[in-house]
Motif scaffolding. Sequence first.
Motif, mmCIF file in Angstrom:
data_model
loop_
_atom_site.group_PDB
_atom_site.id
_atom_site.type_symbol
_atom_site.label_atom_id
_atom_site.label_comp_id
_atom_site.label_asym_id
_atom_site.label_seq_id
_atom_site.Cartn_x
_atom_site.Cartn_y
_atom_site.Cartn_z
ATOM 1 N N LEU A 34 0.837 -1.203 0.000
ATOM 2 C CA LEU A 34 0.000 0.000 0.000
ATOM 3 C C LEU A 34 0.865 1.243 0.000
ATOM 4 O O LEU A 34 1.822 1.344 0.772
ATOM 5 N N VAL A 35 0.529 2.197 -0.867
ATOM 6 C CA VAL A 35 1.147 3.519 -0.877
ATOM 7 C C VAL A 35 0.037 4.559 -0.993
ATOM 8 O O VAL A 35 -0.711 4.560 -1.969
ATOM 9 N N ASP A 36 -0.060 5.424 0.005
ATOM 10 C CA ASP A 36 -1.014 6.523 -0.031
ATOM 11 C C ASP A 36 -0.258 7.829 0.182
ATOM 12 O O ASP A 36 0.242 8.102 1.277
ATOM 13 N N LEU A 37 -0.141 8.607 -0.893
ATOM 14 C CA LEU A 37 0.553 9.897 -0.862
ATOM 15 C C LEU A 37 -0.408 11.034 -1.190
ATOM 16 O O LEU A 37 0.017 12.147 -1.515
ATOM 17 N N LEU B 143 -2.644 8.612 -5.245
ATOM 18 C CA LEU B 143 -1.771 9.762 -5.501
ATOM 19 C C LEU B 143 -2.583 11.037 -5.738
ATOM 20 O O LEU B 143 -2.029 12.045 -6.195
ATOM 21 N N ASN B 144 -3.866 11.024 -5.442
ATOM 22 C CA ASN B 144 -4.718 12.140 -5.819
ATOM 23 C C ASN B 144 -4.333 13.438 -5.113
ATOM 24 O O ASN B 144 -3.753 13.445 -4.038
ATOM 25 N N PHE C 294 -6.957 2.437 -7.032
ATOM 26 C CA PHE C 294 -6.038 3.267 -7.810
ATOM 27 C C PHE C 294 -6.668 4.633 -8.009
ATOM 28 O O PHE C 294 -7.812 4.740 -8.466
ATOM 29 N N ASN C 295 -5.936 5.694 -7.645
ATOM 30 C CA ASN C 295 -6.474 7.051 -7.821
ATOM 31 C C ASN C 295 -5.322 8.011 -8.117
ATOM 32 O O ASN C 295 -4.418 8.175 -7.299
ATOM 33 N N VAL C 296 -5.375 8.614 -9.313
ATOM 34 C CA VAL C 296 -4.382 9.626 -9.692
ATOM 35 C C VAL C 296 -5.071 10.943 -10.057
ATOM 36 O O VAL C 296 -4.509 11.781 -10.757
ATOM 37 N N SER C 297 -6.288 11.135 -9.598
ATOM 38 C CA SER C 297 -7.048 12.337 -9.943
ATOM 39 C C SER C 297 -6.404 13.590 -9.354
ATOM 40 O O SER C 297 -5.607 13.519 -8.417
#
Length: 331
Positions: free
Chosen positions: A243-246, A269-270, A291-294
């Motif tokens: 898990l990576v939450d930035l 990464l949002n 997965f979130n890059v918004s």
Amino acid sequence: MKLSLHFLLPLLLLSALLCPSSAVLCHPQDKKVLLEIKKAFNDPYVLSSWNPDTDCCHWYCVKCDRTTHRIISLVIITDNKISGPIPPQVGDLPFLQTLIFHKLSNITGPIQPAIAKLKSLKFLWLSWTNISGSVPDFLSQLKNLTFLDLSFNNLTGSIPSSLSLLPNLDAIHLDRNKLTGSIPASFGEFQGSIPNLYLSHNQLTGKIPASLGKLDFNTIDFSRNKLEGDASMLFGSNKTTFLVDLSRNMLEFDLSKVEIPKNLQYLDLNHNRITGSIPVGFTADSNLQFFNVSYNRLCGEIPVGGKLQSFDYSSYFHNKCLCGAPLSSCK
């Protein structure tokens, strides 16, 4: 036929040996300390079983070792009647391995320095309280510590770099506080166990130390801080990160140069300033479940394949020029 006293006495003695339930097992010094803790907490109802006329190994919220009968666990949870600072007497339970004060909203003051005396402590969980002050440097003296949870408090100041000296840590929870300063570079120097890092919902600033790229963390949550610069060192195809939450920082790096760990299941990464495109490698052997890059500055077509199309448009929207399913098609 009546048994003679000659036969009866050995039977009584044997019965006492086999059925010691009525024996007092609690160490008198441990009992004395626990009663002092109860008094310091103003005799709350949750500790009503702490009766000086009974064996403290049978009291609620504590546990004795089966062999030594010394107190090894003190766990008090969810009681708003307990108020005041952590009593210094907690440091006078020398065999304590577990100390948990959880959801005690009226506990205030700093983390008690006497905790540094608990050399056998493995599990320290002080969360959802109103303790304040700094994350103390003396925690680095607790060499047997495997779990540290100080989340959901009012802790301020910086994270002590000395926490990296703890050789057996599996997890560090400092999330949901008011911590400032940078992430210590020493967090890339853990020896032995590599702990899961939960530092989210603070006011941390500066860059993520490059030294963290040397270690293979299972879980990294740095979300909702004010971190800047590069974070690509946290990734790599040779890592086993789960898990990576930035999310919700001010990070700036080129995502197209990132190699995703094959075991990665959660990537958020949002709300950053990330540029580049989504690498085609994100489709190969991907185990991504979230997965979130918004809200970034990504461009290019979302690669087809893997699980990238299984996430809805909210995982991708508000980027500079990202296109392709599930967004609108590229022109």
